[in-house]
Motif scaffolding. Structure first.
Motif, mmCIF file in Angstrom:
data_model
loop_
_atom_site.group_PDB
_atom_site.id
_atom_site.type_symbol
_atom_site.label_atom_id
_atom_site.label_comp_id
_atom_site.label_asym_id
_atom_site.label_seq_id
_atom_site.Cartn_x
_atom_site.Cartn_y
_atom_site.Cartn_z
ATOM 1 N N ARG A 22 -1.350 10.173 39.964
ATOM 2 C CA ARG A 22 -0.322 9.161 40.199
ATOM 3 C C ARG A 22 -0.871 7.738 40.129
ATOM 4 O O ARG A 22 -0.122 6.787 40.139
ATOM 5 N N PHE A 23 -2.197 7.585 40.067
ATOM 6 C CA PHE A 23 -2.822 6.267 39.969
ATOM 7 C C PHE A 23 -3.199 5.977 38.526
ATOM 8 O O PHE A 23 -3.615 6.878 37.789
ATOM 9 N N GLU A 24 -3.074 4.726 38.143
ATOM 10 C CA GLU A 24 -3.455 4.313 36.800
ATOM 11 C C GLU A 24 -4.060 2.912 36.877
ATOM 12 O O GLU A 24 -3.524 2.038 37.564
ATOM 13 N N PHE A 25 -5.168 2.706 36.201
ATOM 14 C CA PHE A 25 -5.763 1.381 36.119
ATOM 15 C C PHE A 25 -5.276 0.742 34.829
ATOM 16 O O PHE A 25 -5.242 1.399 33.793
ATOM 17 N N ARG A 26 -4.880 -0.537 34.884
ATOM 18 C CA ARG A 26 -4.327 -1.215 33.713
ATOM 19 C C ARG A 26 -5.054 -2.515 33.431
ATOM 20 O O ARG A 26 -5.396 -3.245 34.341
ATOM 21 N N LEU A 27 -5.227 -2.802 32.159
ATOM 22 C CA LEU A 27 -5.626 -4.115 31.683
ATOM 23 C C LEU A 27 -4.507 -4.566 30.754
ATOM 24 O O LEU A 27 -4.149 -3.842 29.825
ATOM 25 N N GLU A 28 -3.944 -5.730 31.024
ATOM 26 C CA GLU A 28 -2.805 -6.213 30.257
ATOM 27 C C GLU A 28 -3.091 -7.606 29.714
ATOM 28 O O GLU A 28 -3.811 -8.383 30.333
ATOM 29 N N ARG A 79 1.076 -26.659 23.092
ATOM 30 C CA ARG A 79 -0.256 -26.074 23.193
ATOM 31 C C ARG A 79 -0.123 -24.575 22.966
ATOM 32 O O ARG A 79 0.863 -23.970 23.364
ATOM 33 N N SER A 80 -1.123 -23.973 22.361
ATOM 34 C CA SER A 80 -1.119 -22.522 22.202
ATOM 35 C C SER A 80 -2.534 -21.991 22.305
ATOM 36 O O SER A 80 -3.493 -22.667 21.945
ATOM 37 N N SER A 81 -2.644 -20.789 22.830
ATOM 38 C CA SER A 81 -3.945 -20.119 22.964
ATOM 39 C C SER A 81 -3.701 -18.678 23.393
ATOM 40 O O SER A 81 -2.566 -18.266 23.634
ATOM 41 N N ALA A 82 -4.787 -17.941 23.537
ATOM 42 C CA ALA A 82 -4.692 -16.579 24.054
ATOM 43 C C ALA A 82 -4.263 -16.627 25.519
ATOM 44 O O ALA A 82 -4.543 -17.586 26.227
ATOM 45 N N SER A 83 -3.573 -15.593 25.950
ATOM 46 C CA SER A 83 -3.114 -15.532 27.340
ATOM 47 C C SER A 83 -4.225 -15.050 28.256
ATOM 48 O O SER A 83 -5.267 -14.576 27.805
ATOM 49 N N ASP A 84 -3.997 -15.172 29.550
ATOM 50 C CA ASP A 84 -4.914 -14.622 30.545
ATOM 51 C C ASP A 84 -4.832 -13.097 30.515
ATOM 52 O O ASP A 84 -3.834 -12.521 30.094
ATOM 53 N N VAL A 85 -5.869 -12.440 30.972
ATOM 54 C CA VAL A 85 -5.901 -10.983 31.106
ATOM 55 C C VAL A 85 -5.518 -10.632 32.541
ATOM 56 O O VAL A 85 -5.877 -11.352 33.477
ATOM 57 N N ALA A 86 -4.782 -9.549 32.714
ATOM 58 C CA ALA A 86 -4.410 -9.076 34.047
ATOM 59 C C ALA A 86 -5.036 -7.705 34.282
ATOM 60 O O ALA A 86 -5.011 -6.845 33.406
ATOM 61 N N ALA A 87 -5.612 -7.525 35.459
ATOM 62 C CA ALA A 87 -6.136 -6.235 35.888
ATOM 63 C C ALA A 87 -5.238 -5.744 37.017
ATOM 64 O O ALA A 87 -4.920 -6.503 37.932
ATOM 65 N N ALA A 88 -4.790 -4.490 36.921
ATOM 66 C CA ALA A 88 -3.837 -3.985 37.909
ATOM 67 C C ALA A 88 -4.045 -2.500 38.156
ATOM 68 O O ALA A 88 -4.658 -1.799 37.358
ATOM 69 N N ILE A 89 -3.486 -2.050 39.264
ATOM 70 C CA ILE A 89 -3.433 -0.626 39.608
ATOM 71 C C ILE A 89 -1.967 -0.246 39.742
ATOM 72 O O ILE A 89 -1.186 -0.968 40.359
ATOM 73 N N GLU A 90 -1.603 0.878 39.129
ATOM 74 C CA GLU A 90 -0.232 1.385 39.225
ATOM 75 C C GLU A 90 -0.246 2.670 40.047
ATOM 76 O O GLU A 90 -1.113 3.528 39.863
ATOM 77 N N TYR A 91 0.712 2.790 40.955
ATOM 78 C CA TYR A 91 0.881 4.008 41.732
ATOM 79 C C TYR A 91 2.303 4.512 41.527
ATOM 80 O O TYR A 91 3.264 3.787 41.780
ATOM 81 N N GLN A 92 2.448 5.733 41.015
ATOM 82 C CA GLN A 92 3.769 6.323 40.793
ATOM 83 C C GLN A 92 4.227 7.049 42.044
ATOM 84 O O GLN A 92 3.591 7.998 42.487
ATOM 85 N N PHE A 93 5.351 6.582 42.584
ATOM 86 C CA PHE A 93 5.951 7.238 43.747
ATOM 87 C C PHE A 93 6.711 8.484 43.323
ATOM 88 O O PHE A 93 6.680 9.500 43.989
ATOM 89 N N ALA A 94 7.455 8.366 42.235
ATOM 90 C CA ALA A 94 8.242 9.493 41.721
ATOM 91 C C ALA A 94 7.919 9.641 40.241
ATOM 92 O O ALA A 94 7.962 8.672 39.497
ATOM 93 N N ALA A 95 7.573 10.843 39.841
ATOM 94 C CA ALA A 95 7.250 11.108 38.444
ATOM 95 C C ALA A 95 8.402 11.845 37.778
ATOM 96 O O ALA A 95 9.322 12.300 38.439
ATOM 97 N N GLN A 96 8.333 11.995 36.472
ATOM 98 C CA GLN A 96 9.405 12.597 35.687
ATOM 99 C C GLN A 96 9.709 14.036 36.068
ATOM 100 O O GLN A 96 10.843 14.463 35.956
ATOM 101 N N GLU A 97 8.717 14.770 36.475
ATOM 102 C CA GLU A 97 8.890 16.196 36.714
ATOM 103 C C GLU A 97 10.031 16.499 37.684
ATOM 104 O O GLU A 97 9.846 16.483 38.890
ATOM 105 N N GLY A 98 11.207 16.740 37.139
ATOM 106 C CA GLY A 98 12.349 17.156 37.938
ATOM 107 C C GLY A 98 13.028 16.065 38.734
ATOM 108 O O GLY A 98 14.078 16.289 39.316
#
Length: 86
Positions: free
Chosen positions: A4-10, A27-46
């Motif tokens: 249920r945990f997932e590490f993300r780089l966005e 002005r234009s440039s590359a965006s900032d990077v985000a580091a995050a953790i995702e926790y699924q409370f309810a998953a697809q299964e049923g």
């Protein structure tokens, strides 16, 4: 740790910032990077719904349009599963 945990780089990609002020150039440039953790409370299964909490921070890796700070964030994600998109 757990399925249920997932590490993300966005990253948004290339960002253009137009201040809207007369005579000011955009002005234009590359965006900032985000580091995050995702926790699924309810998953697809049923459950018929995906519910997740995503918490993290942006890292000031972008160029001229970067905030220059680490900006924390939290998002609640909800996705209905098994419904046709139209």
């Amino acid at each position: 740790i757990d399925r249920r945990f997932e590490f993300r780089l966005e990253m948004t990609g290339w960002v253009r910032d137009d201040s809207g002020r007369p005579g000011a150039s955009a002005r234009s440039s590359a965006s900032d990077v985000a580091a995050a953790i995702e926790y699924q409370f309810a998953a697809q299964e049923g459950a018929g719904v995906d519910l997740a909490l995503i918490a993290g921070t942006t890292l000031p890796t972008g160029g001229r349009v970067s905030s220059g700070n680490a900006d924390p964030f939290a998002r609640l994600g909800l996705e209905l599963v098994g419904f046709a998109h139209g």
